[in-house]
Enzyme design. Structure first.
Site, PDB file in Angstrom:
ATOM      1  N   GLU A   1       0.802  -1.227   0.000  1.00  0.00           N
ATOM      2  CA  GLU A   1       0.000   0.000   0.000  1.00  0.00           C
ATOM      3  C   GLU A   1       0.838   1.282   0.000  1.00  0.00           C
ATOM      4  O   GLU A   1       0.592   2.176  -0.815  1.00  0.00           O
ATOM      5  CB  GLU A   1      -1.000   0.009   1.153  1.00  0.00           C
TER       6      GLU A   1
ATOM      7  N   HIS B   1     -11.312  -3.429   9.803  1.00  0.00           N
ATOM      8  CA  HIS B   1     -11.943  -3.302   8.484  1.00  0.00           C
ATOM      9  C   HIS B   1     -13.273  -2.560   8.570  1.00  0.00           C
ATOM     10  O   HIS B   1     -14.169  -2.780   7.770  1.00  0.00           O
ATOM     11  CB  HIS B   1     -12.174  -4.682   7.846  1.00  0.00           C
TER      12      HIS B   1
END
Lengths: 338, 331
Positions: free
Chosen positions: B60, B129
């Site tokens: 990322e 999440h």
């Protein structure tokens, strides 16, 4: 005098490869970097420059040798120790000093300072205050070149300290997977601030990191401009041919401390003086004289000319206007749209 | 008007802009054949190929940085960050690099990139999440932040984001991907910094973002049945923020609740409430209330998770108290 230009001769690569004017300009830039750094240090000591700075005295061959064969459309990303990279890529030392002095006439209108000089007109995408910060950016520039069909190559300067950042490993991996036109140039000056690479890095040579990504890796004497230029040209040619990235390690040394706060307690006076004897500038000047490219008098003239250029640059910087305070918030956002 | 899902709206916006501008491309994890875990990008790789819909390694910080570098050199990348929670991984490239390049270079460099990601709890995805981290990026000068609340907004804001020359972070509510809304066939863009008055009212202003707009609208329905007229406003972008529309509304209603799914403390609700206090203080009949997610990592168990985010019932109850003159002070 005739020069034996064959590869087997003892004539250094740079001298048998580049025209005399380019070689002369390379020496001029090395002088300019050295004197720029000395001028910056002197201005800092006299209280004219604020903040801190990271000087690259001793590393001039790495900057100039790396940028020797690049065009203005080739890109570089630089580091906190980036003044040499800027000059090697063609920056105007007057505008650099003006930036250090925090003036409107500086490269970044006084917004960036020593660690953030950018000059996109010469392909310089900017220095970076974050160790490893420029690595993904360089790979992104290479990705856009490939995507948009440009043939420029990006040179990514980073230091030995950055080789242990995750950003380094992610960047090299992606560049290798996608065969992007980027050359990773590690200026290994042996210390990340005070921590030696022996204590921080698992490989003997940073060039060995290349093996992990199946790309070429080469380690060269970073104080030998010819050795640097040769390694970089090979890597740039490979990148431009679409064959992907390479890693070049320029082994060098910074004579000064990491920054202005460094008291040099982690290394010996003997180590520093040993490296000062390997000064890349007189070494290159002597090569140019011995191979008949320049005379002693011409070298002395370059030396004097660059002294004058630096003095004039500092005068330009000192006499420039401060940024207009009413424009303090300008350029937080650009108002233009596609 | 036809109705499409929020997912289709995002997909259409990206496809239209990629057709219009060859410098636009998209990169991220599992964006090509997989079309993202939420299938938002399904079909794009068939039209644009893997050269423009680029699957990245799981790196990322690296691929966000690649987008920054590409944006600085003539491309207009869209980065897909699979979960908003991964923002923590990419903070250097987003906040130190993308956000600051234009300013630090004195205006010479710019970073026209879009980072699209998501927010929203109650999907039973637990603490890593489920976060709504818009306040983190809204705090950083140099970034713009868009929070679409329906398919209509998702399309119009995405197209504007792609054409903007600044780095823009768009948060989509991952629970709304299958929600349909009327979306015109013809092209439209939604300008940044223009709030949308979703429902007019006179007694109280409910300022709500993204996932909380429908919560506020349901609360307003309930309140209407009780004779309380609530105005619902969706700022649509929190950077830039259409302060004028919010202040005008509060001057009219003299009461306000700000609702956002990020954690309440030091959050989006705090910022907007402060601005109303500073700029509409003498028009207020009650303190401006904040309603955000509880200051707790999002728990897994449905029995717990549902308690952590604002609900229509909670908003209506708070509005009743404000309108009845029963002042509430934060516990």
């Amino acid at each position: 005098m005739s020069i034996d230009m064959t590869e087997d001769s003892n004539v250094p690569y740079a001298i048998r490869t580049y025209p005399p004017e380019k070689l002369k300009d390379a020496l001029r830039k090395m002088y300019l970097i050295r004197k720029f750094e000395e001028g910056a240090e002197d201005s800092y000591t006299r209280g004219l420059i604020h903040g801190t700075m990271h000087l690259c005295i001793g590393q001039e061959a790495s900057s100039v040798g790396t940028c020797l064969s690049l065009t203005d459309s080739d890109k570089i990303t630089s580091t906190h120790r980036g003044h040499g990279h800027c000059i090697a890529k063609g920056a105007d030392v007057a505008k650099m000093f003006a930036e250090f002095f925090g003036k409107e006439t500086g490269y970044c209108r006084g917004r960036g300072g020593s660690m953030h000089i950018a000059d996109p007109s010469k392909g310089n995408l900017g220095a970076n205050g974050i160790v490893g910060g420029g690595l993904p950016i360089a790979v992104g520039a290479a990705l856009s070149a490939k995507r948009l069909g440009r043939d420029d190559v990006t040179i990514c300067f980073f230091g030995d300290g950055a080789n242990n950042e995750g950003a380094f490993h992610e960047s090299v991996n992606m560049a290798a997977v996608w065969k992007l036109p980027v050359v990773f140039v590690c200026e290994n000056n042996k210390y990340g601030m005070s921590t030696s690479i022996d204590r921080s890095t698992s490989v003997k040579s940073i060039a060995d990191r290349a093996k992990g990504y199946d790309i070429p890796g080469v380690s060269v004497d970073g104080n030998d401009i010819s050795a640097v230029a040769e390694a970089i040209e090979t890597a740039v040619a490979r990148a431009r041919a679409g064959e992907g990235p390479s890693l070049v390690e320029n082994v060098t040394y910074r004579w000064r401390g990491h920054s202005k706060s460094d008291r040099n307690r982690y290394r010996t006076k003997e180590e520093i003086s040993d490296w000062m004897e390997r000064d890349p500038i007189p070494r290159f000047a002597a090569d140019l004289v011995s191979h008949g490219i320049l005379s002693d008098a011409e070298v002395a003239e370059l030396d004097a000319d660059t002294d004058r250029e630096i003095a004039e640059a500092i005068d330009f910087a000192r006499s420039g206007p401060d940024p207009d305070i009413s424009a303090l918030t300008r350029d937080v956002y650009t108002e233009t749209a596609a | 008007m036809r109705e499409i899902t929020l997912s289709q709206a995002v997909n259409e916006a990206i496809a239209e802009e990629m057709r219009r501008d060859p410098t636009v491309f998209l990169l991220g994890e599992d964006v090509a054949e997989a079309g993202t875990p939420f299938k938002v990008l399904s079909g794009l790789v068939e039209e644009f190929g893997t050269e423009r819909i680029i699957d990245t390694p799981i790196s990322e910080p690296g691929f966000v940085g690649l987008a920054v570098g590409a944006a600085m050199t003539g491309a207009r990348p869209i980065v897909d960050l699979m979960f908003g929670d991964f923002l923590y991984l990419v903070m250097d490239q987003l906040c130190n690099q993308a956000a600051k390049q234009h300013y630090m270079s004195g205006g010479k460099l710019s970073v026209p990139m879009v980072l699209r990601t998501n927010l929203g709890a109650t999907r039973r995805s637990a603490a890593q999440h489920s976060q709504s981290l818009q306040a983190l990026v809204a705090h950083i000068p140099g970034l713009k932040v868009a929070l679409p609340s329906s398919a209509y907004e998702a399309k119009g804001l995405m197209k504007t984001a792609i054409r903007d020359n600044n780095p823009v972070v768009i948060f989509e509510d991952k629970l709304m991907y299958q929600d349909k809304a009327p979306v015109p066939e013809e092209e439209y863009l939604i300008p940044f910094g223009e709030a949308n008055i979703k429902r007019e009212g006179t007694d109280i202003t409910l300022i709500a973002t993204s996932s909380m707009v429908q919560v506020a609208e349901k609360a307003a329905e309930t309140l209407a049945a009780e004779g309380i007229s609530a105005e619902v406003i969706d700022p649509r972008t929190i950077v830039p923020l259409d302060e004028a529309t919010l202040i005008e509304s509060v001057k009219k209603t003299s009461r306000a609740i700000v609702i956002d799914e990020g954690h309440q403390s030091y959050g989006v609700t705090s910022e907007i409430a402060s601005r109303l206090n500073e700029k509409a203080f003498y028009h207020l009949d009650a303190p401006v209330l904040r309603m955000g997610a509880m200051d707790v990592p999002v728990p897994f168990s449905p029995a717990l998770e549902d308690l952590t985010v604002p609900t229509p019932e909670g908003v209506a109850a708070a509005a009743r108290k404000l309108c009845s003159g029963e002042l509430i002070h934060a516990a």
